[in-house]
Design a protein around this motif. Structure first.
Motif, PDB file in Angstrom:
ATOM      1  N   MET A 228       0.495  -0.134  61.744  1.00 10.23           N
ATOM      2  CA  MET A 228      -0.018   0.208  61.055  1.00 10.23           C
ATOM      3  C   MET A 228      -0.709  -0.451  59.916  1.00 10.23           C
ATOM      4  O   MET A 228      -1.514  -1.352  59.350  1.00 10.23           O
TER       5      MET A 228
ATOM      6  N   LEU B 238      -2.803  -2.765  57.831  1.00 10.36           N
ATOM      7  CA  LEU B 238      -2.607  -2.811  56.199  1.00 10.36           C
ATOM      8  C   LEU B 238      -2.318  -3.726  55.084  1.00 10.36           C
ATOM      9  O   LEU B 238      -3.599  -4.253  53.954  1.00 10.36           O
TER      10      LEU B 238
ATOM     11  N   TYR C 298     -10.189   0.065  54.974  1.00  5.50           N
ATOM     12  CA  TYR C 298      -8.855   0.705  54.781  1.00  5.50           C
ATOM     13  C   TYR C 298      -8.835   2.235  55.844  1.00  5.50           C
ATOM     14  O   TYR C 298      -7.576   2.462  56.568  1.00  5.50           O
TER      15      TYR C 298
ATOM     16  N   LEU D 249      -6.841   2.985  58.825  1.00  2.00           N
ATOM     17  CA  LEU D 249      -5.741   3.954  59.074  1.00  2.00           C
ATOM     18  C   LEU D 249      -5.550   5.046  60.007  1.00  2.00           C
ATOM     19  O   LEU D 249      -4.944   5.061  60.866  1.00  2.00           O
TER      20      LEU D 249
ATOM     21  N   SER E 277      -2.545   5.406  62.643  1.00  2.00           N
ATOM     22  CA  SER E 277      -2.552   7.220  63.706  1.00  2.00           C
ATOM     23  C   SER E 277      -2.700   7.400  64.532  1.00  2.00           C
ATOM     24  O   SER E 277      -1.507   8.324  64.714  1.00  2.00           O
TER      25      SER E 277
END
Length: 417
Positions: A40, A44, A292, A296, A300
């Motif tokens: 993650m 990012l 993004y 995610l 996740s």
């Protein structure tokens, strides 16, 4: 308050002992959550670094600068190719009419681009170059950073002096043994020009080499030898409004001058476009929101796998310590003491995994920056806090049910186990 601190301290001590006594199981659990946090935060961080690099490259254009072109940045030119290809490109005569007739303009520049050019300096020849020729305000609008020498003076720009400014890499290739070649002569298409400035080195980026291999001439010098209204030179006019004047107000004046210059009748569609940096910002916002979200989702899924692993370990931990839980409750331990003990254990497990994951991201970014020079990847403080927050949240979610089951055990039944 003191009781709560004591309970937390005791919970941490018991949790560390429990985790240390089952090192293989702890390692497997930590590995799962570490990989999740790594996936993650790495995604990012890379996306954030890429976005910052691109926005920084575009920011030099100026947020209030208006570019007069035939295509719109807000629309894919390929979708309406015939519409745009029939439009005329900006002309030098239009540049002059805007410069003299639009009072709200603070700076205006026209520039043309030449591709596949050759520069010579004694035995050093560099080909395949891109050269730009611009009016005096070209440097003001595009914020060139001169490291050696200087920019064109206004007199040099107006009379079309035979001088040139080079990008840092280009200067190094033409003058490999001269660290300060200001004043040296360079040949371009058989004509000698004097080097008066070298730009600061930018290095490679996602958008190319920037201005490192660019050569710049005064537009009026270039006009002596070339037709600057030729389509293959990709002429462009850039305009910046005076302070206190909105870009929209300036655009209204520009529109009136351009429509008059191109003899457009009332009601007839404009055959030019006003492009601003805000258009690119809007496009980038839409693109990076999608990226993004994709990042995610990927992160996740990895976190979800790690959370199931933590929950499974906590259920096993409750099962193994059922008799000990019964003894504690028989000796007066409250249910919330037991619940807090197991929650602390789950949170410590995920936090440790989170720190390992963040360390993996940090090491990966250092390795990435060592191999690639296109942009500097970094892990921001916000991404670190996101990683820790996610770790704690996963620990609470994964440990709440096992902790509740442990706190709900009957002491007598538990001691029989």
């Amino acid at each position: 308050m003191a009781t709560l601190v004591k309970i937390l301290f005791e919970g941490c001590r018991v949790a560390f002992l429990a985790l240390w006594s089952n090192r293989l199981r702890t390692f497997l659990s930590l590995f799962g959550i570490a990989v999740g946090i790594f996936s993650m935060i790495a995604v990012l961080s890379l996306i954030g670094s890429m976005e910052n690099t691109i926005r920084k490259s575009f920011s030099r254009l100026g947020s209030d600068t208006v570019f007069i072109m035939r295509e719109s940045w807000s629309e894919d030119p390929g979708m309406n190719w015939w519409k745009y290809v029939r439009r005329p490109l900006p002309k030098y005569s239009e540049f002059e009419r805007i410069r003299k007739g639009v009072s709200s303009v603070d700076a205006i520049s026209m520039r043309v681009i030449l591709v596949d050019q050759l520069l010579k300096n004694k035995g050093n020849n560099v080909g395949g170059l891109m050269m730009a020729a611009g009016t005096h305000d070209f440097g003001n609008l595009f914020d060139f950073d001169i490291e050696k020498g200087r920019y064109f003076t206004e007199q040099e720009s107006q009379r079309g002096a035979n001088c040139i400014i080079l990008g840092a890499t280009l200067a190094e290739e033409l003058f490999p043994s001269n660290s300060y070649p200001i004043g040296e002569k360079i040949k371009w298409q058989g004509k000698k020009v004097t080097l008066i400035g070298v730009l600061k080195k930018e290095g490679s980026s996602l958008l190319g080499d920037g201005f490192d291999k660019l050569a710049m001439l005064p537009l009026n010098y270039f006009r002596k030898y070339k037709d600057i209204d030729a389509d293959e030179l990709m002429p462009l006019i850039a305009v910046r409004p005076k302070k206190g004047i909105a870009s929209e107000q300036m655009e209204d004046e520009l529109r009136a001058v351009l429509r008059s210059s191109r003899s457009l009748r009332p009601g007839e569609e404009d055959n030019f476009e006003f492009n601003r940096l805000s258009i690119l910002d809007g496009l980038m916002d839409a693109v990076f929101i999608v990226i993004y979200l994709a990042g995610l989702v990927i992160g996740s899924l990895s976190i979800l796998v790690g959370a199931f692993g933590i929950a499974n370990i906590m259920f096993v931990s409750v099962k193994e310590r059922t008799r000990l839980i019964g003894i504690k409750k028989a000796m007066g331990a409250k249910s919330y003491h037991i619940m807090l003990e197991f929650l602390v254990e789950a949170i410590l497990l995920t936090l440790t995994g989170g720190f390992i994951g963040l360390f993996m991201v940090f090491a990966g970014i250092m390795l990435f920056n060592w191999y690639f020079e296109s942009f500097d990847a970094y892990m921001s403080l916000s991404n670190i806090l996101i990683g820790l927050f996610v770790s704690i949240t996963v620990g609470i979610i994964s440990g709440i049910v096992p902790a509740w089951l442990a706190s709900d055990l009957d002491p007598v039944e538990a001691m029989r186990q």
